[in-house]
Design an enzyme around this catalytic site. Structure first.
Site, PDB file in Angstrom:
ATOM      1  N   GLU A  10      -7.965  -0.511   1.898  1.00  0.00           N
ATOM      2  CA  GLU A  10      -6.900  -1.608   1.672  1.00  0.00           C
ATOM      3  C   GLU A  10      -6.226  -1.542   3.099  1.00  0.00           C
ATOM      4  O   GLU A  10      -5.169  -1.223   3.449  1.00  0.00           O
ATOM      5  CB  GLU A  10      -6.008  -0.572   1.090  1.00  0.00           C
ATOM      6  CG  GLU A  10      -6.649  -0.625  -0.657  1.00  0.00           C
ATOM      7  CD  GLU A  10      -5.690   0.065  -1.609  1.00  0.00           C
ATOM      8  OE1 GLU A  10      -4.398   0.387  -1.109  1.00  0.00           O
ATOM      9  OE2 GLU A  10      -5.586  -0.199  -2.776  1.00  0.00           O
ATOM     10  N   GLU A  32     -11.102   0.013  -7.310  1.00  0.00           N
ATOM     11  CA  GLU A  32      -9.689   0.813  -7.933  1.00  0.00           C
ATOM     12  C   GLU A  32      -9.243  -0.122  -8.761  1.00  0.00           C
ATOM     13  O   GLU A  32      -8.909  -1.342  -8.602  1.00  0.00           O
ATOM     14  CB  GLU A  32      -8.735   1.281  -6.751  1.00  0.00           C
ATOM     15  CG  GLU A  32      -9.165   2.290  -5.799  1.00  0.00           C
ATOM     16  CD  GLU A  32      -8.039   2.805  -4.946  1.00  0.00           C
ATOM     17  OE1 GLU A  32      -6.869   2.327  -5.325  1.00  0.00           O
ATOM     18  OE2 GLU A  32      -8.426   3.008  -3.849  1.00  0.00           O
TER      19      GLU A  32
HETATM   20  C1  FCB Z   1      -3.934   2.541  -3.895  1.00  0.00           C
HETATM   21  C2  FCB Z   1      -4.589   3.252  -2.972  1.00  0.00           C
HETATM   22  C3  FCB Z   1      -4.669   4.827  -3.506  1.00  0.00           C
HETATM   23  C4  FCB Z   1      -3.706   5.092  -4.746  1.00  0.00           C
HETATM   24  C5  FCB Z   1      -3.362   3.837  -5.537  1.00  0.00           C
HETATM   25  C6  FCB Z   1      -2.783   4.031  -6.699  1.00  0.00           C
HETATM   26  O1  FCB Z   1      -3.301   1.409  -2.998  1.00  0.00           O
HETATM   27  O2  FCB Z   1      -5.787   2.961  -2.373  1.00  0.00           O
HETATM   28  O3  FCB Z   1      -4.988   5.668  -2.793  1.00  0.00           O
HETATM   29  O4  FCB Z   1      -2.529   5.634  -4.248  1.00  0.00           O
HETATM   30  O5  FCB Z   1      -3.130   2.701  -4.795  1.00  0.00           O
END
Ligand code: FCB
Length: 442
Positions: free
Chosen positions: A166, A351
């Site tokens: 990210e 994610e």
């Molecule tokens: C993302 C992050 C992860 C977690 C989620 C909820 O931005 O990569 O570490 O905090 O959000």
């Protein structure tokens, strides 16, 4: 309505994701201080000033955590290797740290879990933060050294490596909005980090390719940007946010350019000679990771400096983070990435998940709302595959309730509940629902 493995292409991988600082316990095993330890120690930065010193104690309890993934029937595990654990001063190796990951990876393989490694999930060694962290170009070279050192040990056993998790959070959230470590609010630092974080990615890819390491990628996050009203100024605001969040990094990598509407604000602050770095940044990837959670509505904020933006609360149901639930955004981004940027390159949802105020009652946690969220986003993933996106896997965020950065331990994202007093793990109903879904082959 549930879902089954059989609805996805053969070989599609199901798994969960975590990050080192959020679960391991930075106080163990000779890890050096990282900028999250000091950020949390500064009043006002983190809810209740909580830090990751103990977190989920995964450093000691990892066998149980890997067993939980095996019992869920996962194919793969996305984890990160902490820079501050492996190189406590940012330079010299801590053998204990390397041994920890060595054992962890072997034990994943023993349990049939494919190791998906992330090199930087935000644990910048304080020694390098002292020298300016990502605002300092030298840090990019130190990062490539770290990538090389850890790959010498783990490279032959991991299934894939992501350089950075990210970049938007590393750059904008942490240097412009001041919400994550190092908590800056400075446009000049922001512009430098927007660029340096991609340079670090490029230098690491170059180094690892030189070692013939396969399956190199990066994990980008995306936030669906919609105008708050139909006013032209709100459309401009949403498209600027789209540029800052969603286009800057993928266009840097796949087109070796940055979006003009964002450069309009950042150009005066960019590091000298940045254009010369674009070929390093734009080397081919083997796969792309997409993190997706929510959408935001944007409006023009008259009388404020560039980027003249503010976001406006939206009408959709929200998670414990206050994030709107909007699964269509995931389909849109997966399809958009394939169509506009990466073509047939493998894409992973690295994610996706939600925080919920889960309650442990009589030894169980029932989180139907998370089951719905998860299945809706799996269906969105399936729809993107039907649209032609080459999506190869889905990692739920997160395996465990954990340290949610500036939100401390109160925001629970896990498939598995963690009691932060006793550290006891309790799989939630969502864990069991996912386990059943991926065991089904009809
Ligand atoms: C993302 C992050 C992860 C977690 C989620 C909820 O931005 O990569 O570490 O905090 O959000």
């Amino acid at each position: 309505m549930t879902i089954s493995r059989a609805e996805f292409p053969p070989g599609f991988l199901f798994g969960a994701a975590t990050a080192a600082y959020q679960i391991e316990g930075s106080g163990f095993g000779g890890a050096g201080p990282c900028h999250w330890d000091t950020f949390a120690a500064t009043p006002g930065n983190v809810v209740r000033a909580e830090d990751g010193a103990r977190a989920c104690d995964h450093y000691h309890r990892w066998p149980e955590d890997l067993d939980l993934m095996k019992s869920a029937g996962f194919d793969a595990y996305r984890f990160s290797t902490s820079w501050a654990r492996v190189m406590p001063d940012g330079v010299k190796i801590n053998p204990q740290g390397l041994d920890f990951y060595d054992r962890l990876v072997d034990s994943m393989l023993e349990r049939g879990l494919k190791p998906f490694q992330t090199l930087y999930h935000w644990d910048m060694p304080s020694a390098l933060a002292d020298q300016g962290g990502w605002a300092n170009r030298d840090t990019c070279h130190r990062f490539a050294d770290f990538a090389e050192a850890i790959t010498e040990t783990l490279g032959s056993r991991v299934a894939s490596i992501a350089t950075i998790n990210e970049p938007w959070c590393v750059a904008w959230l942490s240097h412009f909005m001041g919400i994550h470590a190092p908590g800056m609010r400075d446009i000049r630092a922001t512009a430098r980090v927007m660029h340096h974080i991609l340079l670090a990615h490029g230098l690491a890819v170059e180094r690892l390719r030189g070692m013939r390491q396969p399956n190199l990628g990066i994990v980008l996050n995306f936030d669906h940007a919609a105008p708050a009203t139909d006013a032209p100024a709100d459309h401009t605001a949403a498209s600027l946010w789209d540029g800052i969040f969603n286009r800057w990094f993928i266009e840097g990598i796949t087109r070796q350019t940055y979006p003009e509407n964002v450069l309009a604000g950042l150009r005066p602050h960019m590091p000298q000679g940045w254009r010369d770095d674009m070929p390093t940044i734009g080397q081919p990837l083997d796969w792309l990771g997409v993190n997706y959670y929510t959408r935001h509505l944007h409006s023009h904020a008259a009388g404020t400096p560039w980027p003249h933006l503010r976001d406006v609360p939206g009408p959709l149901p929200k998670t414990q983070m206050g994030w709107e639930i909007y699964p269509d955004g995931l389909q849109t981004f997966l399809t958009r990435m394939a169509r506009d940027y990466v073509g047939d390159l493998p894409i992973y949802v690295t994610e996706n998940g939600m925080a919920n105020a889960d309650q442990l009652e009589d030894g169980t946690v029932t989180d139907r709302i998370r089951e719905d969220y998860l299945f809706a986003h799996l269906r969105a993933t399936k729809a993107a595959i039907e649209d032609g996106a080459n999506v190869k896997g889905f990692f739920y965020w997160s395996l465990l309730d954990n340290y949610e950065w500036a939100e401390g331990y109160a925001k629970r994202f896990g498939l598995v509940h963690v009691d932060f007093e006793t550290l006891k793990r309790t799989p939630k109903s969502s864990y069991h629902a996912l386990r059943r879904a991926i065991a089904r082959n009809d």
